[in-house]
Design a protein around this motif. Structure first.
Motif, PDB file in Angstrom:
ATOM      1  N   GLY A  67       0.637  -1.258   0.057  1.00  0.00           N
ATOM      2  CA  GLY A  67      -0.133  -0.219  -0.186  1.00  0.00           C
ATOM      3  C   GLY A  67       0.732   1.188  -0.009  1.00  0.00           C
ATOM      4  N   LYS A  68       2.138   1.115  -0.162  1.00  0.00           N
ATOM      5  CA  LYS A  68       2.967   2.416  -0.283  1.00  0.00           C
ATOM      6  C   LYS A  68       2.506   2.997  -1.545  1.00  0.00           C
ATOM      7  CE  LYS A  68       6.513   0.334   2.701  1.00  0.00           C
ATOM      8  NZ  LYS A  68       8.053   0.152   2.724  1.00  0.00           N
ATOM      9  N   LYS A  69       3.199   4.600  -1.739  1.00  0.00           N
ATOM     10  CA  LYS A  69       2.973   5.309  -2.791  1.00  0.00           C
ATOM     11  C   LYS A  69       4.113   4.838  -3.824  1.00  0.00           C
ATOM     12  CE  LYS A  69       3.418  10.064  -4.449  1.00  0.00           C
ATOM     13  NZ  LYS A  69       2.189  10.217  -5.024  1.00  0.00           N
ATOM     14  N   ILE A  70       3.740   4.669  -5.049  1.00  0.00           N
ATOM     15  CA  ILE A  70       4.627   4.384  -6.045  1.00  0.00           C
ATOM     16  C   ILE A  70       5.163   5.697  -7.117  1.00  0.00           C
ATOM     17  CG2 ILE A  70       4.960   2.998  -8.139  1.00  0.00           C
ATOM     18  CD1 ILE A  70       4.129   1.203  -5.734  1.00  0.00           C
ATOM     19  N   PHE A  71       6.395   5.383  -7.275  1.00  0.00           N
ATOM     20  CA  PHE A  71       6.927   6.664  -7.888  1.00  0.00           C
ATOM     21  C   PHE A  71       7.319   6.138  -9.402  1.00  0.00           C
ATOM     22  CE2 PHE A  71       7.566   7.891  -3.589  1.00  0.00           C
ATOM     23  CZ  PHE A  71       7.112   9.062  -3.388  1.00  0.00           C
ATOM     24  N   TYR A  72       7.833   5.060  -9.732  1.00  0.00           N
ATOM     25  CA  TYR A  72       8.409   4.510 -10.862  1.00  0.00           C
ATOM     26  C   TYR A  72       7.598   3.356 -11.526  1.00  0.00           C
ATOM     27  CZ  TYR A  72      12.667   6.639  -8.790  1.00  0.00           C
ATOM     28  OH  TYR A  72      13.621   7.460  -8.418  1.00  0.00           O
ATOM     29  N   PRO A  73       7.063   3.508 -12.457  1.00  0.00           N
ATOM     30  CA  PRO A  73       6.223   2.568 -13.262  1.00  0.00           C
ATOM     31  C   PRO A  73       6.717   0.895 -13.211  1.00  0.00           C
ATOM     32  CG  PRO A  73       7.146   3.976 -15.030  1.00  0.00           C
ATOM     33  CD  PRO A  73       7.347   4.439 -13.574  1.00  0.00           C
ATOM     34  N   ILE A  88      12.269  14.804  -2.586  1.00  0.00           N
ATOM     35  CA  ILE A  88      12.903  15.439  -3.621  1.00  0.00           C
ATOM     36  C   ILE A  88      12.753  14.692  -4.970  1.00  0.00           C
ATOM     37  CG2 ILE A  88      15.282  16.035  -4.504  1.00  0.00           C
ATOM     38  CD1 ILE A  88      16.177  15.482  -1.474  1.00  0.00           C
ATOM     39  N   GLU A  89      12.072  15.484  -5.917  1.00  0.00           N
ATOM     40  CA  GLU A  89      11.922  14.699  -7.322  1.00  0.00           C
ATOM     41  C   GLU A  89      12.966  15.953  -8.295  1.00  0.00           C
ATOM     42  OE1 GLU A  89       7.712  13.619  -7.746  1.00  0.00           O
ATOM     43  OE2 GLU A  89       7.544  15.326  -6.654  1.00  0.00           O
ATOM     44  N   LEU A  90      13.452  14.938  -9.217  1.00  0.00           N
ATOM     45  CA  LEU A  90      14.374  15.716 -10.344  1.00  0.00           C
ATOM     46  C   LEU A  90      13.767  14.981 -11.603  1.00  0.00           C
ATOM     47  CD1 LEU A  90      16.822  17.226 -11.358  1.00  0.00           C
ATOM     48  CD2 LEU A  90      18.093  14.985 -11.283  1.00  0.00           C
ATOM     49  N   PHE A  91      13.439  16.315 -12.297  1.00  0.00           N
ATOM     50  CA  PHE A  91      12.724  15.979 -13.838  1.00  0.00           C
ATOM     51  C   PHE A  91      13.826  16.474 -14.775  1.00  0.00           C
ATOM     52  CE2 PHE A  91       9.534  16.634 -10.696  1.00  0.00           C
ATOM     53  CZ  PHE A  91       8.295  15.671 -10.966  1.00  0.00           C
ATOM     54  N   PRO A 144      15.451  15.958 -18.993  1.00  0.00           N
ATOM     55  CA  PRO A 144      15.011  15.427 -20.364  1.00  0.00           C
ATOM     56  C   PRO A 144      15.099  13.992 -20.571  1.00  0.00           C
ATOM     57  CG  PRO A 144      16.768  16.898 -20.380  1.00  0.00           C
ATOM     58  CD  PRO A 144      16.770  16.815 -19.214  1.00  0.00           C
ATOM     59  N   LYS A 145      14.064  13.174 -21.201  1.00  0.00           N
ATOM     60  CA  LYS A 145      13.761  11.722 -21.131  1.00  0.00           C
ATOM     61  C   LYS A 145      14.961  11.000 -21.857  1.00  0.00           C
ATOM     62  CE  LYS A 145       9.739  12.271 -19.613  1.00  0.00           C
ATOM     63  NZ  LYS A 145       9.453  13.494 -19.407  1.00  0.00           N
ATOM     64  N   GLU A 146      15.855  11.804 -22.549  1.00  0.00           N
ATOM     65  CA  GLU A 146      16.967  10.942 -23.289  1.00  0.00           C
ATOM     66  C   GLU A 146      17.862  10.669 -22.332  1.00  0.00           C
ATOM     67  OE1 GLU A 146      17.156  15.295 -24.652  1.00  0.00           O
ATOM     68  OE2 GLU A 146      15.677  13.968 -24.281  1.00  0.00           O
ATOM     69  N   TYR A 147      18.166  11.636 -21.159  1.00  0.00           N
ATOM     70  CA  TYR A 147      19.194  11.461 -20.335  1.00  0.00           C
ATOM     71  C   TYR A 147      18.860  10.303 -19.024  1.00  0.00           C
ATOM     72  CZ  TYR A 147      21.055  15.489 -22.604  1.00  0.00           C
ATOM     73  OH  TYR A 147      21.542  16.173 -23.839  1.00  0.00           O
ATOM     74  N   SER A 148      19.833   9.750 -18.427  1.00  0.00           N
ATOM     75  CA  SER A 148      19.565   9.043 -17.096  1.00  0.00           C
ATOM     76  C   SER A 148      20.159  10.210 -16.259  1.00  0.00           C
ATOM     77  CB  SER A 148      20.511   7.921 -17.061  1.00  0.00           C
ATOM     78  OG  SER A 148      19.990   6.989 -17.952  1.00  0.00           O
ATOM     79  N   VAL A 149      19.228  10.256 -15.084  1.00  0.00           N
ATOM     80  CA  VAL A 149      19.446  11.497 -14.250  1.00  0.00           C
ATOM     81  C   VAL A 149      19.367  10.925 -12.604  1.00  0.00           C
ATOM     82  CG1 VAL A 149      18.489  13.188 -15.783  1.00  0.00           C
ATOM     83  CG2 VAL A 149      17.167  12.110 -14.158  1.00  0.00           C
ATOM     84  N   GLY A 150      20.048  11.743 -11.932  1.00  0.00           N
ATOM     85  CA  GLY A 150      20.266  11.491 -10.695  1.00  0.00           C
ATOM     86  C   GLY A 150      20.515  12.623  -9.784  1.00  0.00           C
ATOM     87  N   PHE A 151      20.547  12.257  -8.327  1.00  0.00           N
ATOM     88  CA  PHE A 151      21.139  13.330  -7.474  1.00  0.00           C
ATOM     89  C   PHE A 151      21.716  12.679  -6.163  1.00  0.00           C
ATOM     90  CE2 PHE A 151      16.617  13.325  -6.891  1.00  0.00           C
ATOM     91  CZ  PHE A 151      16.471  13.176  -5.202  1.00  0.00           C
ATOM     92  N   GLU A 152      22.573  13.565  -5.553  1.00  0.00           N
ATOM     93  CA  GLU A 152      22.867  13.044  -4.143  1.00  0.00           C
ATOM     94  C   GLU A 152      22.686  14.108  -3.296  1.00  0.00           C
ATOM     95  OE1 GLU A 152      27.252  12.538  -4.907  1.00  0.00           O
ATOM     96  OE2 GLU A 152      27.721  14.486  -4.634  1.00  0.00           O
ATOM     97  N   ARG A 175      15.825   7.243 -16.506  1.00  0.00           N
ATOM     98  CA  ARG A 175      15.554   8.276 -17.639  1.00  0.00           C
ATOM     99  C   ARG A 175      14.717   9.159 -17.184  1.00  0.00           C
ATOM    100  NH1 ARG A 175      17.545   7.555 -22.458  1.00  0.00           N
ATOM    101  NH2 ARG A 175      18.787   5.705 -23.288  1.00  0.00           N
ATOM    102  N   GLY A 176      14.877  10.474 -17.267  1.00  0.00           N
ATOM    103  CA  GLY A 176      14.110  11.459 -17.215  1.00  0.00           C
ATOM    104  C   GLY A 176      13.584  12.013 -15.634  1.00  0.00           C
ATOM    105  N   TYR A 177      13.618  11.040 -14.825  1.00  0.00           N
ATOM    106  CA  TYR A 177      12.948  10.973 -13.574  1.00  0.00           C
ATOM    107  C   TYR A 177      13.600  10.344 -12.459  1.00  0.00           C
ATOM    108  CZ  TYR A 177       9.149  11.317  -9.921  1.00  0.00           C
ATOM    109  OH  TYR A 177       8.805  11.305  -8.770  1.00  0.00           O
ATOM    110  N   VAL A 178      13.823  10.880 -11.201  1.00  0.00           N
ATOM    111  CA  VAL A 178      14.307  10.166  -9.999  1.00  0.00           C
ATOM    112  C   VAL A 178      13.570  10.833  -8.839  1.00  0.00           C
ATOM    113  CG1 VAL A 178      16.406   9.225 -10.742  1.00  0.00           C
ATOM    114  CG2 VAL A 178      16.547  11.361 -10.081  1.00  0.00           C
ATOM    115  N   VAL A 179      13.483  10.045  -7.832  1.00  0.00           N
ATOM    116  CA  VAL A 179      12.820  10.626  -6.670  1.00  0.00           C
ATOM    117  C   VAL A 179      13.447   9.932  -5.323  1.00  0.00           C
ATOM    118  CG1 VAL A 179      10.905   8.649  -6.471  1.00  0.00           C
ATOM    119  CG2 VAL A 179      10.458  11.088  -5.392  1.00  0.00           C
TER     120      VAL A 179
END
Length: 843
Positions: free
Chosen positions: A644-650, A762-765, A767-775, A797-801
């Motif tokens: 029942g947890k919130k889902i971020f990635y499909p 924290i959410e990072l959006f 471009p879909k063509e790049y793999s993204v992340g943060f520290e 790709r495009g989104y991390v949380v």
């Protein structure tokens, strides 16, 4: 699933059909003797159909097929007689007859209001009846008629006077009007418009045709008349009321939710009722043949709402609503077969037995399941006819029977008019009955033909489901050879497995044009004597009468047909609830291939220690008929086994239940669970979302459960969106490239408290063509013991949380990056917190 208690006989009950056949035959003979040829033709035909179906269902009545043939022959003889005397087929009511029928109806309604103690309403109706009787008396020279209406008027007037004396001034209620001219009740509270006020906290609960789909309140553990328990909150939220209000406007007309007060709708008037919304738009073919709008008295001699609820008497004309007519046919068959009201219960006015009745005043109300709840639809009885007086809408073979035409008109009104582009039987049957829609594609790779046949065979004969079939695209030559109509809906009247042969009985809504392949009435090779005897089917008898009904083998069905539409009885499930909501177009990306954090999500908690069936139905509300013709909204409901947890990635984790996005308003997701007390996350998904959608999520279960919307604890508290970009030196890539990684943008967040239970999302959006992340680096913590450094995990790709739960106040640096250096482009960094914070960009 639980067994709702229907008998599981193999096919329609032959005893019931025999009794119907005998009763129809007796009525046919009576009408024949009194030269009422049209009625006699109808009843002879119904008698023959009932007996032939009894024969096919195992009847042991001697000479039953011969009797049916005799009735068919007599019906054909009467048709020839009437063809030589067209006036016999077009007898109508005189104006005096119409006025008398209205006067009687007014008096009947007055009596009923009188009995219920509604004095003022009864007085009004009595008075209108008196005035109409006087009009009739003054407009005729028939002494007998004058005396009759005089007597009726006298009785009505006397009773009205008695009631006036009983209503003393003290007992009368004086309407209170506010300075803003809004009606108020005796307590001084403004009466809410449109009936929506009852949604907020009424204890009243309106049940669907099977008592399982509430649309006013969801009382916790409150048991409805059908034994289905509605679980959930005591009343709808403001958001839900807004959703139902917005989607009451369908094709430019308002259809408010059906409330118990609507049972008191007034249907009696001294003059014929005309719908304030005007006449329905006609289809192109109707316009070509249109003569005029006519009321029943213009083409009937003795109008009735229902004479015999029969699937065989329903005839589609030139309106493109074959799926709706097929839905009427199988609903009518269900009523007769199981003696349980399914669709006749949704038509008003009704008598004390709950049966719909003909209204000479011309007003009808139909209760349809539209956009998540039952809604009231008001229509008059004007119907389109051609220059020869023939109806240009669907109708019963009995010209005096109106239920088919009135139900179709109500549905066509909601759909925008007779120029309706068409839908499918799943949608139509759900609107008529509230039964759960399921679509089975026979061209799908996962289609298991043997399993599906057995499932339908078993459930259909237990009364658990209603079934229609739709053909696919067929070229003209193929369709002509097969005797089938391309992309056309057929009602399934029976399904059998006999001597290794799997056969289905279908009905073409046109009431003619039958299958020409294996097991058609002309196929004497496959219809062996043994098979004829086993099914009590006589092909030669069938050759005499084309009513669009035929047998087809299962293999041929799979070859020529494309889809099976099944609507399931909600009484199979003991527990149900629903929620109505809106998904704004601006919420989330257009495609949810990378990010579903903004998709509507629900926590479904099952409370069971044994295997349970749980069906989740997502219904997208439709407010424009063009959505049927050119629908580009594709929806699905995903299920995640994540407690029942919130889902971020499909796809992280992968869905427990995934599905193909479809452009139907209904999407059904089925769970058969063996786990104890399982908890899931349900996610609404839409492919290429462009528009705001309003929807209803309804859950049916054989076990107790709870359904709650997952509300992001961070959102709408403290939030900020930062706009940045990777460009030149600041496009430093990930930590695999230490020389350039240090040049990435850095944002410093300050949480000025000493708490240790702070939460930050924290959410990072990018471009879909790049793999993204943060520290995230903890520069200083107000309370020691927290983390020093953490990351958003795998680059995506495009989104991390990243969710940071139970962190202390302090200073934190966030550095977003792409996986590789020199990948330039814009990004959004969204910060959502449970507490106040400040943020500055330091590089």
């Amino acid at each position: 699933m639980t067994d709702p208690g229907f008998d599981g006989n193999n096919g329609a009950d032959p005893d019931t059909l025999e009794k119907d056949g005998i009763s129809f035959a007796q009525q046919a003979v009576t009408c024949d003797q009194h030269n009422k040829h049209s009625m006699a033709i109808f009843f002879y035909t119904e008698a023959a159909q009932a007996l032939l179906n009894a024969a096919m269902s195992g009847s042991k009545m001697p000479g039953i097929v011969d009797k049916a043939q005799q009735y068919i022959t007599r019906a054909e003889e009467l048709k020839k007689i009437n063809s030589r005397n067209p006036q016999a087929m077009n007898q109508t009511m005189s104006s005096h007859q119409c006025d008398m029928e209205r006067a009687k109806f007014l008096l009947k309604q007055a009596f009923e209001e009188d009995e219920m103690g509604n004095g003022q309403e009864a007085i009004d109706l009595y008075t209108e009846a008196v005035e109409l009787c006087l009009k009739i008396r003054n407009g005729t020279k028939d002494a007998a008629l004058q005396e009759k209406v005089k007597k009726l008027a006298s009785q009505a007037l006397d009773r009205a006077e008695d009631l006036k004396k009983k209503l003393s001034p003290k007992s009368e209620v004086t309407p209170v009007v506010t300075p803003t001219n809004k009606p108020m009740n005796s307590a001084g509270k403004v009466v809410p418009p449109l009936g929506f006020g009852a949604f907020a906290g009424s204890d009243d609960e309106e049940q669907g045709s099977q008592g399982s789909v509430p649309n006013v309140t969801r009382a916790r553990s409150q048991k409805g008349t059908s034994g289905v328990i509605n679980v959930g909150r005591n009343a709808y939220t403001k958001e839900e009321i807004d959703v139902l209000r917005i989607t009451s406007d369908v094709n430019g007309r308002l259809y408010v939710p059906f409330l118990s007060v609507d049972m008191k709708e007034r249907f009696a008037f001294p003059v014929p009722f005309s719908d304030k919304d005007g006449k329905l738009a006609l289809s192109p073919k109707q316009k070509q043949n249109f003569g005029r709008w006519a009321r029943p008295e213009d083409f009937c001699d003795d109008p009735k709402m229902i004479i015999a609820v029969s699937s065989f008497s329903i005839r589609q004309t030139i309106v493109s609503d074959c799926s709706f007519v097929a839905s009427l046919a199988i609903s009518a068959q269900y009523e007769r077969r199981f003696k349980k009201k399914l669709i006749t219960s949704i038509v008003y006015p009704q008598n004390k037995n709950g049966d719909p009745v003909y209204n000479p005043c011309g007003k009808y109300m139909v209760k349809l399941n539209i956009n998540g709840v039952l809604r009231k639809v008001i229509v008059d009885d004007f119907l389109p006819i051609d220059q020869h007086g023939e109806l240009l809408c669907s109708y019963s073979n009995n010209r005096n029977e109106l239920w088919v035409s009135i139900l179709e008109k109500a549905y066509m009104k909601v759909m925008g008019g007779y120029d309706f582009p068409g839908s499918n039987s799943n949608i139509d049957l759900n609107a008529l009955t509230g039964w759960i829609p399921e679509r089975v594609s026979m061209s799908n790779d996962i289609f298991d033909k043997d399993k599906e046949f057995k499932r339908i065979l078993d459930r259909f004969h237990k009364g658990h489901c209603l079934v229609t079939m739709a053909t696919g695209d067929l070229n003209d030559a193929e369709a002509d050879r097969a005797g089938l109509v391309p992309t056309h809906a057929y009602a399934m009247l029976d399904i059998r497995e006999v001597k290794g042969k799997r056969l289905l009985m279908l009905k073409n809504p046109w009431n003619h044009l039958r299958w020409k392949g294996r097991y058609c009435e002309n196929d004497l090779t496959n219809w062996t004597p043994e098979l004829q005897k086993a099914l009590n089917y006589d092909p030669k008898s069938a050759q005499m009468f084309d009513n669009g009904v035929f047998w087809i083998d299962y293999e041929s069905l799979i070859h020529f047909y494309d889809v099976i539409y099944i609507n399931w009885n909600p009484e199979l499930f003991k527990y149900t609830t629903c929620m109505h909501s809106t998904w704004q177009a601006k919420e989330g990306p257009k495609k949810d291939r990378y990010n579903i954090s903004d998709n509507p999500q629900y926590r479904l908690e099952l409370k069971s220690n044994q295997p349970s069936a749980v069906w989740c139905l997502l219904t997208r509300h439709i407010t424009d008929k063009n959505d049927f013709a050119d629908n580009r909204e594709f929806i699905a409901l995903l299920v995640y086994d994540t407690g029942g947890k919130k889902i971020f990635y499909p796809h992280d984790p992968p869905p427990y239940k995934d599905g193909v996005r479809i452009n139907s308003p209904h999407y059904l997701c089925k769970l058969i669970e063996n786990k104890k007390n399982a908890t899931y996350t349900l996610v609404v998904s839409q492919y290429e979302k462009n528009n705001t959608i309003h929807y209803t999520l309804r859950v049916f279960a054989t076990c107790e459960f709870s359904l709650t919307k997952i509300v992001d604890p961070y959102k709408k508290q403290y939030e900020k969106r930062l706009t940045g970009q990777w460009k030149g030196a600041t496009a430093g890539g990930c930590s695999n490239y230490p020389d350039t990684h240090k040049n990435n943008p850095i944002y410093q967040v300050k949480i000025d408290n000493s708490n240790t239970d702070n939460c930050v999302l924290i959410e990072l959006f990018g471009p879909k063509e790049y793999s993204v992340g943060f520290e995230v680096v903890c520069v200083s913590a107000n309370v020691p013991g927290g983390f020093t450094k953490t990351t958003s995990g795998d680059f995506r790709r495009g989104y991390v949380v990243l969710q940071l739960d139970k962190i202390s106040g302090g200073i934190y640096n966030i550095s977003p990056c792409t996986f590789r250096p020199l990948e330039e482009g814009p990004f959004f960094l969204d910060l959502n917190s449970s507490v106040p914070f400040t943020v500055t960009q330091i590089r």
